[in-house]
Design an enzyme around this catalytic site. Structure first.
Site, PDB file in Angstrom:
ATOM      1  N   HIS A 278      -2.750   1.128   6.773  1.00 34.31           N
ATOM      2  CA  HIS A 278      -3.020   1.092   4.989  1.00 34.31           C
ATOM      3  C   HIS A 278      -3.284   2.590   4.549  1.00 34.31           C
ATOM      4  CE1 HIS A 278      -4.159  -0.817   1.518  1.00 34.31           C
ATOM      5  NE2 HIS A 278      -5.228  -0.248   1.289  1.00 34.31           N
TER       6      HIS A 278
ATOM      7  N   HIS B 110      -5.677   2.369  -4.527  1.00 37.01           N
ATOM      8  CA  HIS B 110      -4.709   1.658  -3.664  1.00 37.01           C
ATOM      9  C   HIS B 110      -4.387   0.348  -4.048  1.00 37.01           C
ATOM     10  CE1 HIS B 110      -7.911  -0.863  -1.003  1.00 37.01           C
ATOM     11  NE2 HIS B 110      -8.327  -0.648  -2.440  1.00 37.01           N
TER      12      HIS B 110
ATOM     13  N   CYS C  73       0.909  -1.282   0.078  1.00 36.16           N
ATOM     14  CA  CYS C  73       0.010  -0.032  -0.105  1.00 36.16           C
ATOM     15  C   CYS C  73       0.830   1.261  -0.055  1.00 36.16           C
ATOM     16  CB  CYS C  73      -1.054  -0.017   1.304  1.00 36.16           C
ATOM     17  SG  CYS C  73      -0.174   0.172   2.919  1.00 36.16           S
TER      18      CYS C  73
END
Length: 306
Positions: free
Chosen positions: A264, A276, A213
């Site tokens: 994240h 993402h 991420c």
């Protein structure tokens, strides 16, 4: 009937085996950092003491919640548990520890209560801690190497650095990151990010062959607007925060259990959507800022200031 009993025994055996994989919340065990870097803090969500590089080995003392109490470098402190992974029993330098008991405690030849006693150690004795084995510390004391139960060993409490220059050294991402830009530059970020749609998630990845991420977000910004930190928590700490209703396309969106446990990150594209690299087995894609993402949303981050 025989098949049913056999299946039942297999299920019970499997459950027992699975339970053995997870240490008790209060069982001492070795682990290592599985992120590019991880903050060691003086308390859960407290002051940052230092940064532990990827692969650093620690002794987990307590994992009863998301903040794990650990020993490393002669100190006890707290780290976000989701960035640790279990490690095998092994020798690794944990620094100096101190014996804490009423009078004396035994140094044993093996990590169990029935093992031969090599010598005794008085309360307050200093030992070199060499590793973790079967829930015991391996230590060196007065030329002898043996094992001591964790109930009788402590490390110094972690203290935040008071010297501003020392803090700056240990916390290279503390300075806020922002760049002057405009709508065109926000569009450049989104266009650049979109070309990686379908790229597989790779743990630790930070190139077009595979991203995790924060590897994805840092790569996009480093190649458009300017450099941002590599790790999600560091990005959150280094960037101006904005509320959800203030989000603009090109802002970062952060998720986690708390603002001290960011796990994240993605890039907001507008209309409650973000792009993402989600997790293992998935690919870079657009996602709605709803459901679990909404419940774990910890804030936006603004890199481009129009």
């Amino acid at each position: 009937m025989k098949f049913s009993k056999r299946l039942s025994r297999m299920m019970i055996s499997a459950a027992l085996a699975a339970s053995m994989l997870l240490p008790s919340a209060f069982a001492l065990y070795p682990a290592q950092v599985k992120a590019d870097s991880l903050y060691l803090r003086s308390a859960p969500g407290g002051d940052i003491i230092t940064t532990l590089p990827n692969g650093t080995k620690v002794a987990v003392i307590n994992n009863s919640n998301s903040w794990f109490k650990v020993a490393v470098g002669g100190k006890e402190g707290y780290v976000s548990g989701e960035f640790l992974t279990g490690a095998p029993n092994s020798d690794f330098n944990l620094g100096s520890g101190r014996i804490a008991c009423d009078t004396t405690v035994n140094l044993r030849e093996q990590p169990n209560m029935s093992a031969k006693v090599l010598t005794t150690m008085k309360n307050g004795s200093t030992v070199s801690v060499l590793g973790v084995y079967s829930g015991w510390y391996k230590v060196s004391f007065n030329g002898r190497t043996g094992y001591v139960h964790p109930d009788y060993l402590t490390f110094g409490g972690a203290q935040a650095a008071s010297d501003p220059e020392e803090t700056k050294t240990n916390e290279p991402t503390a300075a806020k990151v922002s760049y002057t830009g405009d709508n065109a530059q926000r569009g450049e970020v989104l266009d650049y990010a979109a070309q990686f749609l379908g790229t597989p998630y790779v743990y630790g990845g930070s190139t077009p062959s595979g991203f995790d991420c924060s590897g994805f977000t840092s790569y996009v910004f480093n190649n458009t607007v300017g450099s941002i930190p590599r790790v999600a928590q560091s990005q959150f700490d280094a960037i101006e925060h904005v509320e959800r209703e203030e989000l603009l396309p090109g802002d970062l969106v952060f998720f986690g259990a708390s603002e001290y446990s960011i796990s994240h990150v993605g890039i907001y594209v507008g209309d409650d959507q973000f792009i993402h690299s989600p997790h293992t087995g998935d690919v870079v894609k657009y996602e709605s800022l709803s459901g679990t993402y909404a419940s774990r949303f910890q804030g936006g981050g603004r890199v481009i200031n129009d």
